[in-house]
Motif scaffolding. Structure first.
Motif, PDB file in Angstrom:
ATOM      1  N   LEU A 115     -45.956  -5.003  28.926  1.00 30.05           N
ATOM      2  CA  LEU A 115     -46.120  -5.508  30.441  1.00 30.05           C
ATOM      3  C   LEU A 115     -47.460  -6.003  30.644  1.00 30.05           C
ATOM      4  CD1 LEU A 115     -45.334  -1.598  31.202  1.00 30.05           C
ATOM      5  CD2 LEU A 115     -43.929  -3.559  31.302  1.00 30.05           C
ATOM      6  N   SER A 116     -47.251  -7.661  30.668  1.00 25.81           N
ATOM      7  CA  SER A 116     -48.313  -8.403  30.893  1.00 25.81           C
ATOM      8  C   SER A 116     -48.054  -9.698  31.809  1.00 25.81           C
ATOM      9  CB  SER A 116     -48.625  -8.881  29.429  1.00 25.81           C
ATOM     10  OG  SER A 116     -49.821  -9.740  29.572  1.00 25.81           O
ATOM     11  N   ASP A 117     -49.045 -10.146  32.185  1.00 25.65           N
ATOM     12  CA  ASP A 117     -48.983 -11.533  32.878  1.00 25.65           C
ATOM     13  C   ASP A 117     -49.485 -12.827  32.319  1.00 25.65           C
ATOM     14  OD1 ASP A 117     -51.327 -10.658  33.346  1.00 25.65           O
ATOM     15  OD2 ASP A 117     -51.356 -10.794  35.772  1.00 25.65           O
ATOM     16  N   ILE A 118     -49.825 -12.440  31.035  1.00 26.31           N
ATOM     17  CA  ILE A 118     -50.656 -13.330  30.178  1.00 26.31           C
ATOM     18  C   ILE A 118     -49.770 -14.361  29.751  1.00 26.31           C
ATOM     19  CG2 ILE A 118     -52.052 -13.835  27.978  1.00 26.31           C
ATOM     20  CD1 ILE A 118     -53.357 -11.923  30.064  1.00 26.31           C
ATOM     21  N   LEU A 123     -54.750 -18.685  29.335  1.00 26.49           N
ATOM     22  CA  LEU A 123     -55.502 -18.841  28.196  1.00 26.49           C
ATOM     23  C   LEU A 123     -56.404 -20.216  28.027  1.00 26.49           C
ATOM     24  CD1 LEU A 123     -53.894 -16.489  25.543  1.00 26.49           C
ATOM     25  CD2 LEU A 123     -55.607 -15.886  27.323  1.00 26.49           C
ATOM     26  N   TYR A 124     -55.155 -21.281  28.364  1.00 28.38           N
ATOM     27  CA  TYR A 124     -56.036 -22.608  28.253  1.00 28.38           C
ATOM     28  C   TYR A 124     -57.199 -22.837  29.245  1.00 28.38           C
ATOM     29  CZ  TYR A 124     -53.046 -25.093  24.876  1.00 28.38           C
ATOM     30  OH  TYR A 124     -52.438 -25.486  23.684  1.00 28.38           O
ATOM     31  N   ASP A 125     -56.660 -22.373  30.512  1.00 30.61           N
ATOM     32  CA  ASP A 125     -57.696 -22.337  31.814  1.00 30.61           C
ATOM     33  C   ASP A 125     -58.893 -21.588  31.313  1.00 30.61           C
ATOM     34  OD1 ASP A 125     -55.896 -23.813  33.134  1.00 30.61           O
ATOM     35  OD2 ASP A 125     -54.908 -22.237  34.314  1.00 30.61           O
ATOM     36  N   LEU A 126     -58.974 -20.580  30.595  1.00 32.98           N
ATOM     37  CA  LEU A 126     -60.240 -19.750  30.352  1.00 32.98           C
ATOM     38  C   LEU A 126     -60.777 -20.630  28.886  1.00 32.98           C
ATOM     39  CD1 LEU A 126     -58.903 -16.280  30.571  1.00 32.98           C
ATOM     40  CD2 LEU A 126     -60.370 -17.533  32.321  1.00 32.98           C
ATOM     41  N   GLY A 127     -60.339 -21.436  28.794  1.00 32.44           N
ATOM     42  CA  GLY A 127     -60.981 -22.306  27.319  1.00 32.44           C
ATOM     43  C   GLY A 127     -60.901 -21.265  25.910  1.00 32.44           C
ATOM     44  N   SER A 157     -49.282 -13.634  22.249  1.00 33.08           N
ATOM     45  CA  SER A 157     -48.366 -12.422  21.759  1.00 33.08           C
ATOM     46  C   SER A 157     -48.937 -11.023  21.469  1.00 33.08           C
ATOM     47  CB  SER A 157     -47.766 -12.756  20.203  1.00 33.08           C
ATOM     48  OG  SER A 157     -46.858 -14.042  20.467  1.00 33.08           O
ATOM     49  N   ARG A 158     -50.168 -11.257  20.811  1.00 33.55           N
ATOM     50  CA  ARG A 158     -50.934 -10.016  20.686  1.00 33.55           C
ATOM     51  C   ARG A 158     -51.581  -9.325  22.118  1.00 33.55           C
ATOM     52  NH1 ARG A 158     -53.871  -8.642  15.938  1.00 33.55           N
ATOM     53  NH2 ARG A 158     -51.997  -9.361  15.066  1.00 33.55           N
ATOM     54  N   LEU A 159     -51.919  -9.965  22.948  1.00 37.06           N
ATOM     55  CA  LEU A 159     -52.461  -9.694  24.386  1.00 37.06           C
ATOM     56  C   LEU A 159     -50.997  -9.112  24.943  1.00 37.06           C
ATOM     57  CD1 LEU A 159     -54.951 -12.437  25.393  1.00 37.06           C
ATOM     58  CD2 LEU A 159     -55.318 -10.168  24.618  1.00 37.06           C
ATOM     59  N   VAL A 165     -53.640  -7.545  30.840  1.00 40.76           N
ATOM     60  CA  VAL A 165     -53.372  -8.567  32.047  1.00 40.76           C
ATOM     61  C   VAL A 165     -54.262  -9.243  32.153  1.00 40.76           C
ATOM     62  CG1 VAL A 165     -51.364  -6.835  33.098  1.00 40.76           C
ATOM     63  CG2 VAL A 165     -54.072  -6.895  33.545  1.00 40.76           C
ATOM     64  N   GLN A 166     -53.917 -10.423  33.120  1.00 40.84           N
ATOM     65  CA  GLN A 166     -55.039 -11.325  33.293  1.00 40.84           C
ATOM     66  C   GLN A 166     -56.394 -10.646  33.786  1.00 40.84           C
ATOM     67  OE1 GLN A 166     -53.545 -14.464  35.800  1.00 40.84           O
ATOM     68  NE2 GLN A 166     -52.037 -15.022  34.274  1.00 40.84           N
TER      69      GLN A 166
END
Length: 178
Positions: A115-118, A123-127, A157-159, A165-166
């Motif tokens: 259950l995630s919105d990642i 992740l690119y935006d966060l560097g 995948s792991r997250l 979540v974000q």
């Protein structure tokens, strides 16, 4: 429901039995896992809680991927590579973890939720992907979340697997930066 721990080898088995002789433990006998063993795990899954505890090396991560692909409900325990490295620095394994850390690890079981919105874009935006220091930042995040180290491709995948979540990632990165 009984807990059944899945480890790579006899030394890992013996180390866990030192901590608690009553643990139910299965041994994969290394990274060359057979479909017969997977089928055995599937049968055990019906009445037991399966918990994967493999080494923090390439062979261990390969096992983790294979077993998770076939048994998505398997739970996970992660131990950092530096905490599971032999005294001479040449081997990595559960058998090298000190007793107190191993006891702590047995109580830090990660349960898959999906259950995630990642997303990759997030992740690119966060560097955490695609930047010169992304690997260093991913390593710090994975260590902070205690989810084992993964490359950029597998981070999403792991997250997702563990339901991060974000908001969780933003909070973790904020903690790491302060």
């Amino acid at each position: 429901m009984n807990k059944v721990y899945i480890v790579e080898g006899r030394h890992d088995y013996n180390r866990l039995k030192e901590i608690d002789p009553n643990l139910m433990i299965l041994i994969t006998n290394g990274a060359a896992i057979s479909m017969t063993f997977i089928e055995e795990l599937k049968r055990l899954e019906e009445d037991n809680e399966l918990i994967l505890m493999v080494d923090a090396d390439n062979a261990g991560e390969r096992l983790r991927r294979i077993i998770t692909r076939h048994i998505p409900s398997v739970k996970h325990i992660f131990i950092k590579k530096e905490e599971s490295t032999s005294k001479n620095g040449k081997k990595v394994g559960i058998e090298h973890v000190n007793r107190e850390l191993l006891k702590e690890a047995l109580s830090d079981i990660k349960t898959p939720t999906n259950l995630s919105d990642i997303t990759f874009e997030f992740l690119y935006d966060l560097g955490l992907l695609g930047e010169p220091d992304s690997k260093k930042r991913r390593l710090a995040l994975c260590e902070y979340l205690n989810i084992g180290y993964v490359n950029g491709k597998n981070l999403v995948s792991r997250l997702i697997l563990f339901g991060y979540v974000q908001k969780d990632i933003l909070e973790a990165l904020h903690e790491l930066e302060t």
